[in-house]
Design a protein around this motif. Structure first.
Motif, mmCIF file in Angstrom:
data_model
loop_
_atom_site.group_PDB
_atom_site.id
_atom_site.type_symbol
_atom_site.label_atom_id
_atom_site.label_comp_id
_atom_site.label_asym_id
_atom_site.label_seq_id
_atom_site.Cartn_x
_atom_site.Cartn_y
_atom_site.Cartn_z
ATOM 1 N N ALA A 216 42.654 53.956 29.859
ATOM 2 C CA ALA A 216 43.220 53.020 31.043
ATOM 3 C C ALA A 216 44.595 52.353 30.491
ATOM 4 C CB ALA A 216 42.629 52.147 31.805
ATOM 5 N N ALA A 217 44.721 51.871 29.258
ATOM 6 C CA ALA A 217 45.743 51.290 28.765
ATOM 7 C C ALA A 217 46.674 52.345 28.284
ATOM 8 C CB ALA A 217 45.416 50.455 27.405
ATOM 9 N N LEU A 218 46.244 53.642 27.847
ATOM 10 C CA LEU A 218 47.335 54.534 27.319
ATOM 11 C C LEU A 218 48.041 55.180 28.730
ATOM 12 C CD1 LEU A 218 45.598 56.515 24.731
ATOM 13 C CD2 LEU A 218 47.585 55.253 24.415
ATOM 14 N N ALA A 219 47.130 54.954 29.950
ATOM 15 C CA ALA A 219 47.707 55.661 31.017
ATOM 16 C C ALA A 219 48.860 54.467 31.670
ATOM 17 C CB ALA A 219 46.700 56.160 32.023
ATOM 18 N N VAL A 220 48.502 53.261 31.665
ATOM 19 C CA VAL A 220 49.378 52.380 32.566
ATOM 20 C C VAL A 220 50.310 51.622 31.670
ATOM 21 C CG1 VAL A 220 48.927 49.959 33.269
ATOM 22 C CG2 VAL A 220 47.197 51.848 33.958
ATOM 23 N N LEU A 221 50.147 51.511 30.296
ATOM 24 C CA LEU A 221 51.247 50.835 29.463
ATOM 25 C C LEU A 221 52.616 51.357 29.524
ATOM 26 C CD1 LEU A 221 49.371 49.474 26.596
ATOM 27 C CD2 LEU A 221 50.348 48.212 28.377
ATOM 28 N N PRO A 222 52.813 52.742 29.555
ATOM 29 C CA PRO A 222 54.012 53.370 29.450
ATOM 30 C C PRO A 222 54.805 53.061 30.836
ATOM 31 C CG PRO A 222 52.637 54.906 28.549
ATOM 32 C CD PRO A 222 51.659 53.702 28.932
ATOM 33 N N ALA B 81 54.061 50.613 32.951
ATOM 34 C CA ALA B 81 54.266 48.937 33.121
ATOM 35 C C ALA B 81 55.331 48.472 32.292
ATOM 36 C CB ALA B 81 52.851 48.315 32.557
ATOM 37 N N LEU B 82 55.587 49.131 31.085
ATOM 38 C CA LEU B 82 56.821 48.683 29.973
ATOM 39 C C LEU B 82 58.003 49.408 30.379
ATOM 40 C CD1 LEU B 82 54.565 48.657 26.605
ATOM 41 C CD2 LEU B 82 55.018 46.717 28.301
ATOM 42 N N GLY B 83 58.094 50.211 31.391
ATOM 43 C CA GLY B 83 59.210 51.013 31.785
ATOM 44 C C GLY B 83 59.782 51.946 30.406
ATOM 45 N N LEU B 84 58.931 52.565 29.698
ATOM 46 C CA LEU B 84 59.133 53.409 28.658
ATOM 47 C C LEU B 84 59.702 54.611 29.473
ATOM 48 C CD1 LEU B 84 56.069 52.894 26.288
ATOM 49 C CD2 LEU B 84 58.577 51.955 26.402
ATOM 50 N N GLY B 85 60.805 54.902 29.444
ATOM 51 C CA GLY B 85 61.415 56.276 29.837
ATOM 52 C C GLY B 85 62.466 55.916 31.008
ATOM 53 N N ASP B 86 62.695 54.554 31.380
ATOM 54 C CA ASP B 86 63.632 54.421 32.663
ATOM 55 C C ASP B 86 65.163 54.731 32.419
ATOM 56 O OD1 ASP B 86 61.609 53.166 34.010
ATOM 57 O OD2 ASP B 86 61.999 51.170 33.428
ATOM 58 N N HIS B 87 65.520 54.871 30.963
ATOM 59 C CA HIS B 87 67.087 55.280 30.754
ATOM 60 C C HIS B 87 66.993 56.846 30.848
ATOM 61 C CE1 HIS B 87 64.621 55.547 26.787
ATOM 62 N NE2 HIS B 87 65.336 56.359 26.654
ATOM 63 N N LYS B 88 65.988 57.574 30.903
ATOM 64 C CA LYS B 88 66.173 59.052 30.748
ATOM 65 C C LYS B 88 66.323 59.548 32.299
ATOM 66 C CE LYS B 88 63.384 59.474 26.810
ATOM 67 N NZ LYS B 88 62.428 60.040 26.204
ATOM 68 N N GLU B 89 66.675 60.721 32.607
ATOM 69 C CA GLU B 89 66.745 61.422 34.066
ATOM 70 C C GLU B 89 65.307 61.675 34.325
ATOM 71 O OE1 GLU B 89 68.790 65.482 35.684
ATOM 72 O OE2 GLU B 89 69.839 64.373 34.080
ATOM 73 N N GLU B 90 64.792 62.532 33.283
ATOM 74 C CA GLU B 90 63.217 62.732 33.721
ATOM 75 C C GLU B 90 62.499 61.977 32.912
ATOM 76 O OE1 GLU B 90 62.491 66.938 34.053
ATOM 77 O OE2 GLU B 90 64.460 67.478 34.643
#
Length: 152
Positions: free
Chosen positions: A16-22, A24-33
């Motif tokens: 569940a942490a592996l699915a939710v953490l990215p 919640a932390l916004g990893l990838g917000d700077h990318k188009e996809e």
């Protein structure tokens, strides 16, 4: 709570942490996809480093859209999970069957004890247990005696 239950709960929390953490932390917000696959990431990196690069191979099948490609990937994952589940279920069933056969074959914990009349006390128990286990004759419903059934 026994040890296996604790381990299963811990593994469930990690997944569940592996699915939710990215998310919640916004990893990838700077990318188009933000959650593009590794193939797309590698293709982008290669074209940035060497724009004149020619691939050695071409795909055998190119899906007409990204949705179909995602559906095929999900189907592949589901088939793989089904194969793994079948394997582990088969392995567990064989292990349980072997344990049951060993328990019936050994006659239980008190094998070899004598009854008051001088006969083997566990022999009757083993015969009664063996009679309760369905055989190939019982599966067809004809010819064999079944435990609890009406027969000759």
């Amino acid at each position: 709570m026994n040890r296996n239950t604790k381990i299963n709960a811990l593994l469930l929390l990690v997944v569940a942490a592996l699915a939710v953490l990215p998310l919640a932390l916004g990893l990838g917000d700077h990318k188009e996809e933000p959650f593009a696959g590794a193939d797309a990431e590698a293709e982008t990196a290669i074209t940035e480093l060497q724009p004149d690069y020619e691939p050695w191979f071409s795909p055998l099948y190119e899906p007409p859209s990204g949705e179909i490609e995602s559906a095929l990937f999900a189907l592949q994952a589901a088939l793989g999970a089904g194969v793994l589940a079948y394997y582990f279920g088969l392995r567990r069933g064989r292990r349980q069957g072997a344990a049951r056969a060993e328990a019936v074959g050994s006659g239980g914990a008190g094998a070899g004890t004598r009854g008051d009349d001088g006969t083997d006390a566990d022999a009757g128990t083993a015969k009664a247990t063996a009679a309760a286990i369905p055989t190939a004759d019982d599966a067809g419903g004809g010819g064999g005696r079944s435990a609890g059934g009406s027969g000759a």
